[in-house]
Design a protein around this motif. Structure first.
Motif, PDB file in Angstrom:
ATOM      1  N   GLY A 150       0.814  -1.211   0.000  1.00  0.00           N
ATOM      2  CA  GLY A 150       0.000   0.000   0.000  1.00  0.00           C
ATOM      3  C   GLY A 150       0.846   1.259   0.000  1.00  0.00           C
ATOM      4  O   GLY A 150       0.569   2.210  -0.732  1.00  0.00           O
ATOM      5  N   LEU A 151       1.886   1.270   0.813  1.00  0.00           N
ATOM      6  CA  LEU A 151       2.783   2.421   0.865  1.00  0.00           C
ATOM      7  C   LEU A 151       3.478   2.618  -0.474  1.00  0.00           C
ATOM      8  O   LEU A 151       3.550   3.734  -0.993  1.00  0.00           O
ATOM      9  N   TYR A 152       3.974   1.546  -1.067  1.00  0.00           N
ATOM     10  CA  TYR A 152       4.726   1.664  -2.312  1.00  0.00           C
ATOM     11  C   TYR A 152       3.855   2.199  -3.443  1.00  0.00           C
ATOM     12  O   TYR A 152       4.304   3.016  -4.238  1.00  0.00           O
ATOM     13  N   ARG A 153       2.617   1.766  -3.507  1.00  0.00           N
ATOM     14  CA  ARG A 153       1.696   2.319  -4.515  1.00  0.00           C
ATOM     15  C   ARG A 153       1.452   3.799  -4.244  1.00  0.00           C
ATOM     16  O   ARG A 153       1.409   4.611  -5.164  1.00  0.00           O
ATOM     17  N   LYS A 154       1.301   4.140  -2.985  1.00  0.00           N
ATOM     18  CA  LYS A 154       1.015   5.530  -2.601  1.00  0.00           C
ATOM     19  C   LYS A 154       2.126   6.483  -3.048  1.00  0.00           C
ATOM     20  O   LYS A 154       1.859   7.624  -3.410  1.00  0.00           O
ATOM     21  N   VAL A 155       3.381   6.013  -3.023  1.00  0.00           N
ATOM     22  CA  VAL A 155       4.496   6.874  -3.406  1.00  0.00           C
ATOM     23  C   VAL A 155       4.886   6.715  -4.872  1.00  0.00           C
ATOM     24  O   VAL A 155       5.918   7.225  -5.296  1.00  0.00           O
ATOM     25  N   GLY A 156       4.060   6.011  -5.653  1.00  0.00           N
ATOM     26  CA  GLY A 156       4.246   5.985  -7.097  1.00  0.00           C
ATOM     27  C   GLY A 156       4.848   4.740  -7.696  1.00  0.00           C
ATOM     28  O   GLY A 156       5.016   4.666  -8.910  1.00  0.00           O
ATOM     29  N   PHE A 157       5.172   3.739  -6.887  1.00  0.00           N
ATOM     30  CA  PHE A 157       5.703   2.502  -7.441  1.00  0.00           C
ATOM     31  C   PHE A 157       4.574   1.684  -8.044  1.00  0.00           C
ATOM     32  O   PHE A 157       3.444   1.710  -7.546  1.00  0.00           O
ATOM     33  N   VAL A 158       4.872   0.996  -9.113  1.00  0.00           N
ATOM     34  CA  VAL A 158       3.901   0.131  -9.783  1.00  0.00           C
ATOM     35  C   VAL A 158       4.550  -1.233 -10.005  1.00  0.00           C
ATOM     36  O   VAL A 158       5.767  -1.339 -10.130  1.00  0.00           O
ATOM     37  N   ASP A 169      13.496 -15.980  -0.627  1.00  0.00           N
ATOM     38  CA  ASP A 169      12.131 -15.444  -0.645  1.00  0.00           C
ATOM     39  C   ASP A 169      11.504 -15.617  -2.017  1.00  0.00           C
ATOM     40  O   ASP A 169      11.540 -14.716  -2.853  1.00  0.00           O
ATOM     41  N   GLU A 170      10.897 -16.760  -2.249  1.00  0.00           N
ATOM     42  CA  GLU A 170      10.249 -17.012  -3.537  1.00  0.00           C
ATOM     43  C   GLU A 170       8.931 -16.259  -3.682  1.00  0.00           C
ATOM     44  O   GLU A 170       8.337 -16.253  -4.752  1.00  0.00           O
ATOM     45  N   MET A 171       8.478 -15.613  -2.615  1.00  0.00           N
ATOM     46  CA  MET A 171       7.230 -14.852  -2.664  1.00  0.00           C
ATOM     47  C   MET A 171       7.482 -13.361  -2.894  1.00  0.00           C
ATOM     48  O   MET A 171       6.596 -12.540  -2.754  1.00  0.00           O
ATOM     49  N   ALA A 172       8.694 -13.004  -3.274  1.00  0.00           N
ATOM     50  CA  ALA A 172       9.030 -11.597  -3.478  1.00  0.00           C
ATOM     51  C   ALA A 172       8.382 -11.073  -4.748  1.00  0.00           C
ATOM     52  O   ALA A 172       8.268 -11.767  -5.751  1.00  0.00           O
ATOM     53  N   VAL A 173       7.966  -9.831  -4.688  1.00  0.00           N
ATOM     54  CA  VAL A 173       7.381  -9.124  -5.819  1.00  0.00           C
ATOM     55  C   VAL A 173       8.224  -7.874  -6.034  1.00  0.00           C
ATOM     56  O   VAL A 173       8.667  -7.239  -5.079  1.00  0.00           O
ATOM     57  N   GLU A 174       8.446  -7.518  -7.287  1.00  0.00           N
ATOM     58  CA  GLU A 174       9.239  -6.330  -7.585  1.00  0.00           C
ATOM     59  C   GLU A 174       8.315  -5.204  -8.036  1.00  0.00           C
ATOM     60  O   GLU A 174       7.426  -5.405  -8.856  1.00  0.00           O
ATOM     61  N   TYR A 175       8.521  -4.020  -7.484  1.00  0.00           N
ATOM     62  CA  TYR A 175       7.839  -2.812  -7.920  1.00  0.00           C
ATOM     63  C   TYR A 175       8.925  -1.890  -8.466  1.00  0.00           C
ATOM     64  O   TYR A 175      10.076  -1.950  -8.050  1.00  0.00           O
ATOM     65  N   GLU A 176       8.553  -1.011  -9.356  1.00  0.00           N
ATOM     66  CA  GLU A 176       9.528  -0.080  -9.900  1.00  0.00           C
ATOM     67  C   GLU A 176       8.884   1.252 -10.261  1.00  0.00           C
ATOM     68  O   GLU A 176       7.678   1.360 -10.392  1.00  0.00           O
ATOM     69  N   ILE A 177       9.724   2.249 -10.395  1.00  0.00           N
ATOM     70  CA  ILE A 177       9.359   3.537 -10.976  1.00  0.00           C
ATOM     71  C   ILE A 177      10.379   3.796 -12.056  1.00  0.00           C
ATOM     72  O   ILE A 177      11.585   3.754 -11.807  1.00  0.00           O
ATOM     73  N   ARG A 178       9.927   4.021 -13.255  1.00  0.00           N
ATOM     74  CA  ARG A 178      10.838   4.362 -14.351  1.00  0.00           C
ATOM     75  C   ARG A 178      11.201   5.834 -14.232  1.00  0.00           C
ATOM     76  O   ARG A 178      10.450   6.641 -13.702  1.00  0.00           O
TER      77      ARG A 178
END
Length: 184
Positions: A150-158, A169-178
């Motif tokens: 929730g925090l990462y989306r709030k600050v612009g990560f997708v 950690d096979e359950m890791a998800v990557e978010y990024e900002i270009r």
């Protein structure tokens, strides 16, 4: 409560250690950090001194802290530089990028905007790098860490579409900002 967001100083290693140990006591620490409280607590002072000195220098890593008027640190976020092809965490970096890690805000300061302020500092530092310029900022988090998502989306990560595995950690998800267009 007013806070100043600033870079850590080399001589502040004891405060950096205390805040990291506090973060590792958080109930979500097992899915939020790649080390345990026990591992970190066993490290000698020289480890913390070197870690803080490197973060203060800001060449390949920088640490930001949220400092209250009374000097108490209520939050932190670090940024790692990942050059194209490097394998600092996870798979090789496909481009020049930075990686936000070690995000933590003390329980009593959550919801105050500190996390967003720490992310602003991390992003401003990342986008200001010019040798070579960063093309994206990324972060990894465990898919069960909904508070972080929730925090990462709030600050612009997708979501980048990349999904684990990362170290243990096979359950890791990557978010990024270009990188935004110049001048933004």
């Amino acid at each position: 409560m007013e806070h100043m967001i600033r870079r850590v100083r080399a001589e502040e290693w004891a405060k950096a250690r205390e805040l990291r140990l506090e973060a590792l006591r958080d109930p979500l620490a097992p899915i939020a950090f790649y080390e345990s409280y026990e591992q970190a607590a066993e490290q000698p002072d020289s480890f913390w001194q070197e870690r803080t000195t490197n973060a203060a220098a800001g060449a390949d890593v920088v640490q930001f802290v949220a400092e209250a008027a009374d000097g108490r640190w209520d939050g932190t976020a670090s940024v790692l530089v990942e050059h194209e092809g490097s394998t600092r965490i996870g798979k090789p970096a496909p481009m020049e990028q930075t990686h936000v890690v070690g995000v933590f805000v003390r329980q009593e300061a959550r919801g105050s905007g500190l996390a967003e302020a720490l992310f602003r500092a991390a992003l401003e530092w990342s986008w200001a790098l010019d040798s070579p310029p960063v093309e994206r900022v990324r972060l990894l988090f465990h898919s069960d860490n909904t508070r972080a998502a929730g925090l990462y989306r709030k600050v612009g990560f997708v979501p980048s579409g990349a999904v684990g595995p990362v170290p243990d950690d096979e359950m890791a998800v990557e978010y990024e900002i270009r990188r935004p267009p110049q001048g933004v």
